[in-house]
Design a protein around this motif. Structure first.
Motif, PDB file in Angstrom:
ATOM      1  N   LYS A  83       0.806  -1.223   0.000  1.00 13.40           N
ATOM      2  CA  LYS A  83       0.000   0.000   0.000  1.00 13.40           C
ATOM      3  C   LYS A  83       0.841   1.276   0.000  1.00 13.40           C
ATOM      4  O   LYS A  83       0.384   2.336  -0.426  1.00 13.40           O
ATOM      5  CB  LYS A  83      -0.960  -0.001   1.188  1.00 13.40           C
ATOM      6  CG  LYS A  83      -0.284  -0.078   2.551  1.00 13.40           C
ATOM      7  CD  LYS A  83      -1.320  -0.143   3.648  1.00 13.40           C
ATOM      8  CE  LYS A  83      -0.673  -0.262   5.031  1.00 13.40           C
ATOM      9  NZ  LYS A  83      -1.701  -0.344   6.105  1.00 13.40           N
ATOM     10  N   LYS A  84       2.093   1.199   0.452  1.00 13.20           N
ATOM     11  CA  LYS A  84       2.942   2.386   0.482  1.00 13.20           C
ATOM     12  C   LYS A  84       3.758   2.563  -0.803  1.00 13.20           C
ATOM     13  O   LYS A  84       4.475   3.541  -0.955  1.00 13.20           O
ATOM     14  CB  LYS A  84       3.884   2.322   1.684  1.00 13.20           C
ATOM     15  CG  LYS A  84       3.164   2.387   3.021  1.00 13.20           C
ATOM     16  CD  LYS A  84       4.160   2.374   4.176  1.00 13.20           C
ATOM     17  CE  LYS A  84       3.445   2.458   5.524  1.00 13.20           C
ATOM     18  NZ  LYS A  84       4.412   2.449   6.668  1.00 13.20           N
ATOM     19  N   LEU A  85       3.636   1.606  -1.715  1.00 12.39           N
ATOM     20  CA  LEU A  85       4.419   1.648  -2.942  1.00 12.39           C
ATOM     21  C   LEU A  85       3.834   2.669  -3.915  1.00 12.39           C
ATOM     22  O   LEU A  85       2.618   2.704  -4.143  1.00 12.39           O
ATOM     23  CB  LEU A  85       4.441   0.259  -3.586  1.00 12.39           C
ATOM     24  CG  LEU A  85       5.366   0.054  -4.786  1.00 12.39           C
ATOM     25  CD1 LEU A  85       6.817   0.270  -4.391  1.00 12.39           C
ATOM     26  CD2 LEU A  85       5.166  -1.353  -5.361  1.00 12.39           C
ATOM     27  N   GLU A  86       4.683   3.496  -4.509  1.00 12.75           N
ATOM     28  CA  GLU A  86       4.230   4.491  -5.476  1.00 12.75           C
ATOM     29  C   GLU A  86       3.492   3.803  -6.639  1.00 12.75           C
ATOM     30  O   GLU A  86       3.962   2.815  -7.187  1.00 12.75           O
ATOM     31  CB  GLU A  86       5.426   5.266  -6.033  1.00 12.75           C
ATOM     32  CG  GLU A  86       5.035   6.315  -7.080  1.00 12.75           C
ATOM     33  CD  GLU A  86       6.240   6.931  -7.764  1.00 12.75           C
ATOM     34  OE1 GLU A  86       6.048   7.690  -8.720  1.00 12.75           O
ATOM     35  OE2 GLU A  86       7.392   6.635  -7.347  1.00 12.75           O
ATOM     36  N   GLY A  87       2.339   4.332  -6.980  1.00 15.23           N
ATOM     37  CA  GLY A  87       1.567   3.793  -8.078  1.00 15.23           C
ATOM     38  C   GLY A  87       0.568   2.733  -7.682  1.00 15.23           C
ATOM     39  O   GLY A  87      -0.318   2.380  -8.470  1.00 15.23           O
TER      40      GLY A  87
END
Length: 409
Positions: free
Chosen positions: A29-33
């Motif tokens: 969930k914290k990953l860009e995109g």
């Protein structure tokens, strides 16, 4: 998947599967995109829920679902490290923009995930597709060009194409020739131009000749599909098949197929003593394709072919032709409102216009589009057709990529 209940159950299963995928994305969930990927997943689920409630689902909705691609992306994501982003768009001034499915190892690796059927990928790369569609080789060139514009730690990112369902050996070699790393099972693809198959018909082993209308040669009016005109004018069908070896193995394989089964003599024999027609849509598309990717000699052959072709409006009828006589072949399979064909998958608007034109003027449609013919048959409509093997325009590629050789066989 023969009954309405079966389809409904499969749609419900797809929805449950999509929701499970959505749950998996929470691990990143914290990953860009990732929010973008989640939105796309939710849209897919919402669409499936809507058609389930309205009972408007079709077989094509299941075949064309994007869930397989999202699954493949998450599966690869589970194996990578130092992930930076997903579905990252890199904008380029000179080349096309590219969307990188996974940027990992702190930006030093770009991964393109491909979940399509390997046979379909190879056929498209050989030119067996509608105009405007881009092959995985086209995308490979784009990725290489754009990656050079976005160095990371003074290095050009490595480009990886990950094929979830496998990739043809020749196609993989073609992609690797651009410096791209290919991941995925290698499968044989040297038979792809011998027979034309749909993804859903892999086990049916139906050849183009088997799909052709019986006694089609007796019909004296011919409706030319775009694929037939391209095959007739192609350099590879007019003497160059044994002259060139390409740095892209797929093109060499096309030439081998032509050497084994020359298509122009087949078309010449079928055209003999017949009147050639095409609809305005086919004419316009043929001209556009020829002007875009045709070589000098291919364009000359195209002009000579069109001198012998009568071009009529898309909505022309048998009364607009020189010969009003019809044949028994059209008595039971005429396209009528009670045999509506639904657009989707192999049934494109353009192909439908071309085949309906031939039906209306009572001409046999000559085409390499076996996928359309088979898909129409599955909807209960059997067009009057003569099918041949697909051949793409090759002269520009011969001039750019080819080298003279003795014989390919």
């Amino acid at each position: 998947m023969d009954t309405d209940t079966d389809l409904a159950d499969l749609v419900a299963e797809k929805i449950a599967f999509g929701e499970a995928l959505l749950e998996r994305t929470k691990n990143y969930k914290k990953l860009e995109g990732m929010p973008k990927l989640q939105r796309n997943l939710k849209q897919e689920i919402k669409f499936l829920e809507k058609i389930l409630v309205n009972r408007s689902y079709k077989k094509e909705h299941l075949q064309c679902s994007n869930l397989s691609h999202f699954t493949a992306v998450l599966n690869v994501l589970d194996t990578t490290k130092d992930n930076v982003s997903v579905m990252k768009v890199f904008k380029s001034g000179a080349a096309r923009n590219v969307t990188v499915d996974i940027v990992c190892e702190n930006g030093l690796k770009w991964i393109k995930v491909v979940a399509r059927n390997p046979k379909s990928l190879s056929q498209i790369s050989m030119g067996d597709t509608s105009y405007g569609s881009r092959s995985v080789i086209d995308k490979a060139r784009d990725f290489v060009a754009v990656s050079k514009q976005f160095p990371r730690l003074f290095q050009t990112p490595s480009v990886i194409f990950s094929f979830a369902n496998g990739v043809g050996r020749n196609l993989a070699a073609a992609i690797e020739s651009y410096g791209i790393i290919v991941e995925g099972e290698r499968v044989e693809d040297d038979l792809f131009c011998l027979e034309e198959y749909d993804e859903e018909d892999e086990n049916e082993n139906i050849s183009s000749s088997a799909l052709s209308t019986e006694n089609a040669d007796e019909i004296k009016k011919v409706n030319l599909d775009i694929s037939a005109m391209l095959a007739y004018c192609s350099s590879v069908t007019n003497g160059s098949a044994g002259l060139f070896k390409f740095d892209v193995p797929i093109l060499t394989q096309v030439a081998k197929c032509e050497l084994q089964r020359p298509q122009k003599p087949i078309l010449d024999q079928f055209f003999e003593g017949k009147t050639l027609y095409c609809c305005q849509t086919a004419y316009d598309s043929f001209i556009e394709i020829m002007n875009t990717i045709g070589g000098p000699e291919e364009k000359i052959r195209g002009d000579k072919l069109l001198e012998n072709v009568k071009v009529l409006p898309d909505n022309a009828s048998v009364e607009d032709t020189d010969d009003f006589e019809t044949t028994e072949a059209f008595s039971n399979i005429q396209y009528t409102p009670d045999k509506e064909i639904k657009v989707g998958g192999q049934i494109t608007e353009r192909s439908l216009k071309v085949f309906r034109f031939g039906d209306r003027i009572r001409a046999v449609t000559v085409s390499a589009n076996a996928g359309f013919v088979r898909a129409a048959m599955q909807q209960g409509v059997n067009f009057v057709v003569f099918l041949h093997e697909s051949r793409a325009l090759t002269e520009q590629k011969e001039l750019e990529k080819g080298s003279i050789v003795g014989n390919l066989l």
